[in-house]
Design a protein around this motif. Structure first.
Motif, PDB file in Angstrom:
ATOM      1  N   SER A   1      59.917  32.037  47.064  1.00 37.11           N
ATOM      2  CA  SER A   1      59.882  33.688  46.723  1.00 37.11           C
ATOM      3  C   SER A   1      58.504  33.865  45.775  1.00 37.11           C
ATOM      4  O   SER A   1      57.881  32.918  45.666  1.00 37.11           O
ATOM      5  CB  SER A   1      60.966  33.484  45.611  1.00 37.11           C
ATOM      6  OG  SER A   1      60.740  33.002  44.335  1.00 37.11           O
TER       7      SER A   1
ATOM      8  N   ASP B   1      67.314  34.525  45.174  1.00 39.34           N
ATOM      9  CA  ASP B   1      65.920  34.201  45.852  1.00 39.34           C
ATOM     10  C   ASP B   1      65.562  32.743  46.198  1.00 39.34           C
ATOM     11  O   ASP B   1      64.597  32.421  46.779  1.00 39.34           O
ATOM     12  CB  ASP B   1      64.738  34.735  44.957  1.00 39.34           C
ATOM     13  CG  ASP B   1      64.552  36.189  44.871  1.00 39.34           C
ATOM     14  OD1 ASP B   1      65.006  36.846  45.846  1.00 39.34           O
ATOM     15  OD2 ASP B   1      64.176  36.656  43.840  1.00 39.34           O
TER      16      ASP B   1
ATOM     17  N   PHE C   1      62.106  32.686  53.759  1.00 36.31           N
ATOM     18  CA  PHE C   1      61.041  33.355  53.122  1.00 36.31           C
ATOM     19  C   PHE C   1      59.636  32.769  53.820  1.00 36.31           C
ATOM     20  O   PHE C   1      59.513  31.417  53.950  1.00 36.31           O
ATOM     21  CB  PHE C   1      60.916  32.634  51.700  1.00 36.31           C
ATOM     22  CG  PHE C   1      62.087  33.404  50.945  1.00 36.31           C
ATOM     23  CD1 PHE C   1      61.918  34.344  49.986  1.00 36.31           C
ATOM     24  CD2 PHE C   1      63.298  32.645  50.610  1.00 36.31           C
ATOM     25  CE1 PHE C   1      62.902  35.122  49.404  1.00 36.31           C
ATOM     26  CE2 PHE C   1      64.177  33.238  50.111  1.00 36.31           C
ATOM     27  CZ  PHE C   1      64.356  34.076  49.275  1.00 36.31           C
TER      28      PHE C   1
ATOM     29  N   LYS D   1      60.557  38.182  52.705  1.00 34.57           N
ATOM     30  CA  LYS D   1      61.997  37.675  53.001  1.00 34.57           C
ATOM     31  C   LYS D   1      62.229  38.296  54.573  1.00 34.57           C
ATOM     32  O   LYS D   1      62.099  39.300  54.866  1.00 34.57           O
ATOM     33  CB  LYS D   1      62.687  38.605  52.183  1.00 34.57           C
ATOM     34  CG  LYS D   1      64.151  37.875  52.171  1.00 34.57           C
ATOM     35  CD  LYS D   1      65.345  38.569  51.302  1.00 34.57           C
ATOM     36  CE  LYS D   1      65.144  38.004  49.836  1.00 34.57           C
ATOM     37  NZ  LYS D   1      66.138  38.560  49.010  1.00 34.57           N
TER      38      LYS D   1
END
Length: 361
Positions: free
Chosen positions: A42, A251, A348, A357
């Motif tokens: 992330s 995430d 990701f 994403k």
């Protein structure tokens, strides 16, 4: 390293204290293998981690600072002073970077200087994988770093590029060769390429490695929880020592770790809370919005559009648990990316400090 390897016995101390090159072991932050602490999939940066007693009383904390290029520049470790109700400095670590090398200079916090400083140089190969490291001691007589390193670490990878073994060794003062083993960590992975086991070994005077501790990992079906159990070598068998339960946010970043000790009757002995700061765009840096993916969700491929400065770079794909599943060299500002080899889920796509994403259906 102590004969009894138990992260639960040190959980109440600061994880990731960088004095003496990561002297406090935590499988969630220990290189070269880790479960997932963020900064890999992330766009968030780990800004702090704070340990508490089960009743919520603070214990220890670490705070991290990053430069404009997204690299960590410093780390400060503190302990909670219950009597005065304030945080007190424990250790500090500064990071600098060169071509394929990271230099970490650490020391115990003192009133006007750092005591017992240590310097670790970590070298990377052309693929960005850790290759070896040197640890230098401070020479009080010359008031400078020792001319030669005291300890060397080697990372060895398997045919899939995953770290299979990490070995630390001393230099032979008579020959100058690195032939005096210290410790060894051996890593195993499951069928999905995720870390499943770590075996920690010590070098015996008999001239062979002997098991000291083991960490075993299991994961929930939704990848929102990882359980790491600790075991201590007992003859030819293993004795259960406790566990860490790791919880992740949406995430895929670490949110909270709960420590349970066998000596505490299986009850929680401490917990750690992780905090993050969103990656902001530095001047001239690439933002997530500068990277276009269509369609998203994708089925077997998607069209990728990137700014010119990313051409020639490598994009890495991570699943929601932070496991690297794929890499693609960006050879044009507009290109098609084949994702037919990825299973359905959230991924990701990351290059350096930015992340995108991707949904695969």
């Amino acid at each position: 390293m102590r004969r009894k390897i138990g992260f639960l016995s040190v959980a109440v101390m600061m994880v990731a204290i960088c004095v003496q090159a990561q002297s406090i072991r935590n499988p969630l932050n220990m290189e070269p293998a880790h479960i997932r602490l963020g900064n890999g999939a992330s766009p968030k940066k780990l800004s702090g981690m704070t340990f508490y007693r089960p009743d919520g009383t603070p214990l220890e904390r670490a705070r991290f600072v990053y430069g404009e290029n997204g690299r960590k520049t410093s780390e400060q470790n503190q302990r909670w002073n219950v009597k005065d109700g304030v945080w007190t400095d424990v250790s500090e670590c500064d990071y600098s970077y060169g071509e394929n090398v990271m230099v970490a200079v650490s020391g115990v916090a003192a009133s006007n200087a750092r005591e017992n400083p240590s310097k670790t140089e970590t070298y990377y190969d052309g693929k960005g994988q850790k290759s070896y490291s040197f640890i230098y001691r401070w020479d009080k007589n010359s008031e400078n770093w020792a001319e030669k390193p005291a300890v060397k670490g080697n990372w060895n990878c398997d045919e899939n590029g995953r770290v299979a073994e990490y070995v630390k060794m001393y230099r032979n003062k008579d020959t100058g060769a690195w032939d005096i083993p210290m410790t060894r960590i051996r890593y195993a992975y499951d069928e999905k390429g995720r870390l499943s086991e770590e075996i920690i070994q010590l070098w015996e005077n008999t001239g062979s490695w002997k098991n000291a501790g083991k960490y075993a990992y299991s994961r929930s079906e939704n990848a929102g929880e990882v359980v790491c159990t600790s075991h201590v070598a007992s003859g030819d068998d293993w004795t259960y020592d406790g566990k860490i339960v790791c919880l992740y946010d949406s995430d895929g970043d670490m949110a909270r770790c709960e420590y349970y000790g066998e000596k505490a009757g299986g009850s929680m002995t401490a917990y750690c809370v992780y905090t993050y700061s969103d990656t902001e765009k530095a001047e001239g840096a690439v933002r997530e919005d500068d990277v276009k993916v269509y369609p998203n969700p994708a089925v077997s491929y998607f069209d990728l559009t990137v700014p010119e400065e990313l051409v020639g770079r490598t994009a890495f794909f991570f699943d929601a648990s932070g496991n690297r599943k794929k890499s693609v060299v960006i050879n044009n500002t507009k290109m098609k990316v084949d994702v037919s080899d990825l299973s359905t889920g959230i991924y990701f796509m990351k290059v350096d400090s930015w992340s995108k994403k991707i949904f695969i259906k």
